[in-house]
Design an enzyme around this catalytic site. Structure first.
Site, mmCIF file in Angstrom:
data_model
loop_
_atom_site.group_PDB
_atom_site.id
_atom_site.type_symbol
_atom_site.label_atom_id
_atom_site.label_comp_id
_atom_site.label_asym_id
_atom_site.label_seq_id
_atom_site.Cartn_x
_atom_site.Cartn_y
_atom_site.Cartn_z
ATOM 1 N N ARG A 92 -26.289 42.097 -36.012
ATOM 2 C CA ARG A 92 -25.092 41.480 -37.523
ATOM 3 C C ARG A 92 -24.402 43.081 -36.257
ATOM 4 N NH1 ARG A 92 -25.848 40.252 -42.159
ATOM 5 N NH2 ARG A 92 -28.327 39.032 -41.274
ATOM 6 N N ASP A 137 -11.689 31.213 -38.165
ATOM 7 C CA ASP A 137 -12.960 31.641 -38.291
ATOM 8 C C ASP A 137 -14.063 30.909 -38.068
ATOM 9 O OD1 ASP A 137 -15.263 33.072 -39.777
ATOM 10 O OD2 ASP A 137 -14.198 34.103 -41.438
ATOM 11 N N GLU A 178 -15.672 56.518 -28.607
ATOM 12 C CA GLU A 178 -14.067 55.854 -29.628
ATOM 13 C C GLU A 178 -13.394 55.419 -28.539
ATOM 14 O OE1 GLU A 178 -15.628 58.569 -30.808
ATOM 15 O OE2 GLU A 178 -14.480 58.509 -33.301
ATOM 16 N N THR A 199 -18.502 36.311 -36.695
ATOM 17 C CA THR A 199 -19.939 36.879 -36.656
ATOM 18 C C THR A 199 -20.882 36.662 -35.499
ATOM 19 O OG1 THR A 199 -21.425 36.095 -37.998
ATOM 20 C CG2 THR A 199 -20.201 37.271 -39.518
ATOM 21 N N LYS A 212 -25.615 34.895 -36.700
ATOM 22 C CA LYS A 212 -25.544 32.926 -37.114
ATOM 23 C C LYS A 212 -26.464 32.712 -36.209
ATOM 24 C CE LYS A 212 -22.429 33.931 -41.559
ATOM 25 N NZ LYS A 212 -21.664 34.677 -40.846
ATOM 26 N N TYR A 239 -21.242 58.807 -29.136
ATOM 27 C CA TYR A 239 -19.797 58.357 -29.197
ATOM 28 C C TYR A 239 -19.048 57.534 -28.725
ATOM 29 C CZ TYR A 239 -19.428 59.140 -34.590
ATOM 30 O OH TYR A 239 -18.940 59.632 -35.735
HETATM 31 N N1 DSN Z 1 -22.489 35.709 -46.265
HETATM 32 C C1 DSN Z 1 -22.118 35.017 -44.589
HETATM 33 C C2 DSN Z 1 -22.530 33.267 -45.310
HETATM 34 O O1 DSN Z 1 -23.841 32.916 -45.671
HETATM 35 O O2 DSN Z 1 -22.219 32.419 -44.729
HETATM 36 C C3 DSN Z 1 -20.647 34.586 -44.597
HETATM 37 O O3 DSN Z 1 -20.107 35.913 -44.507
#
Ligand code: DSN
Length: 433
Positions: A232, A196, A51, A223, A226, A49
């Site tokens: 993730r 974003d 925080e 994120t 990707k 933990y």
């Molecule tokens: N689920 C993601 C995507 O496939 O673009 C975005 O949140």
């Protein structure tokens, strides 16, 4: 019962590993991580933990977690050329929620891209929590055939609604955005600019696509799993305003999250390290070349692409309009031959989201496996061949096709075998540097 391993879970994981190895992954938001990212993500850091933030935690024993989080922050700031980073968001949706809650009061307005034109659920879909707290207004493409954003309308919307945030970014849009125009319009109305970049953050980090910070954007959310090829998770980056960065830190913790996932943060640090290498920059260039190779086949075969093609890693194709096969039918039949992608609504779609007109696919994962332009062109041909086969069976059997298995099965078997052979030719690598 086996007390050593939980066979039910581990058998399913083994099944998924086989599926990933034997099929071709074209979902444009997916990728394969390195063994080092997996090792960090599966490490004993999950026990801890932490925080707070490095140097100001609420629990003892932070000697190593502080080092790891600081490293992740330093690396990601270097990658994106910014001053501040929060690497604790559990994923993209909480990252966006944290930015809204840091910079807005309930009821304030956000101007973002319309979901049906490529935006994301967290940019104001009525079923999401942000949409219940804030007012979202949207801009769209001027013409879905070219994909150009209607910047005149964007400006008019900004002048009319006086948003506090102007949001750029998407999850199903294949063209480049003119970040300078966003910044100019935001300045006129005193809005903060947030990008974003979840889909293309890796391509920005790898210097293959333009960085919104270079045009003056204030904040980037993303994120990390990707094109960035990490675990993730999420990140929030602030170009230079310490005031904004401090508000964002507070919004993440204690605002909407508790203990950070230190195992994930360690894996993010590893992925950021990998993204600093020349090999990663080459990977990013190849992702774009591969998408162009697939685009060329779709052009040649006269399959309509929303935006007319692609400037990034993804393509959104109108398979219902072009072939008479719905997005869901396409997704299902492609799954059967070993190509995974997702059905997707298209601008002006007359069909429902659970069976829309489009499919969305992209090249990040197959490029990680080593696919080059010719391989990707062949994948595009096999994809279209599978859909034409489906279209023929639909013509032969009046809808609704109840058994759903009237495709030319022999042809599907041949296609599946070629896809499996391609997958075998390009095993998933364990290391990229
Ligand atoms: N689920 C993601 C995507 O496939 O673009 C975005 O949140």
């Amino acid at each position: 019962m086996n007390t050593h391993l939980d066979n039910k879970v581990f058998d399913a994981i083994a099944g998924e590993a086989k599926r990933q190895a034997e099929g071709l992954e074209l979902i444009p938001s997916e990728n394969y991580v390195s063994k080092n990212v997996l090792l960090a993500n599966g490490s004993i850091l999950t026990n801890k933990y932490s925080e707070g933030y490095p140097g100001r935690r609420y629990y003892g024993g932070q000697e190593f977690t502080d080092k790891i989080e600081t490293l992740a922050i330093e690396r990601v700031c270097q990658l994106f050329n910014c001053k501040f980073a929060n690497v604790q968001p559990h994923s993209g949706a909480p990252a966006n929620l944290a930015v809204y809650s840091a910079l807005l009061e309930p009821g304030d307005t956000i101007l973002g891209m319309d979901l049906s034109h490529g935006g994301h659920l967290t940019h104001g879909h009525p079923m999401t929590l942000p949409a219940k707290i804030y007012k979202f207004v949207t801009y769209k493409m001027k013409d879905p055939e070219t994909g150009e954003i209607d910047y005149d309308n964007l400006r008019a919307m900004a002048l009319e609604h006086k948003p506090k945030i102007i949001l750029a970014g998407f999850s199903a849009y294949s063209r480049s955005l003119d970040y300078k125009k966003f910044v100019e319009i935001a300045k006129e109305v005193g809005a903060i600019t947030v990008a974003d970049m979840a889909h293309i953050a890796g391509l920005i980090a790898g210097k293959a696509l333009r960085n919104p910070f270079d045009d003056g954007f204030d904040v980037i959310t993303s994120t990390t799993h990707k094109t960035l090829r990490g675990p993730r998770g999420g990140i929030i980056l602030t170009r230079e305003s310490e005031e904004i960065a401090k508000k964002i830190d507070k919004a993440i913790f204690p605002g909407i999250q508790g203990g950070p996932h230190m195992h994930t943060i360690a894996a993010k640090a590893v992925a950021f390290g990998e993204a600093m290498t020349p090999a990663y920059q080459e990977y990013c260039q190849q992702v774009l070349k591969n998408a162009k190779a697939m685009e060329a086949v779709f052009h040649r075969e006269k399959i309509r692409m929303i935006g007319g093609g692609t400037d990034n890693h993804l393509i959104l194709a109108d398979v219902f309009g072009s072939l008479g096969v719905t997005g869901k039918e396409a997704q299902t039949v492609l799954d059967e031959v070993g190509i995974t992608l997702n059905m997707n609504s298209i601008a002006g779609d007359t069909r429902k989201p659970l069976d829309p007109s489009g499919i969305r696919f992209g090249t990040p994962a197959i490029t990680t496996r080593g696919f080059k332009e010719a391989d990707c062109a062949r994948v595009a041909e096999l994809l279209i061949e599978t859909l034409r086969n489906k279209a023929n069976s639909l013509k032969a059997n009046a809808r609704p096709d109840e058994d759903g298995f009237r495709d030319d099965e022999a042809k599907k078997k041949i296609i599946k075998a070629e896809i499996q052979a391609l997958a075998e030719q390009f095993p998933i690598p364990e290391s990229f540097v």
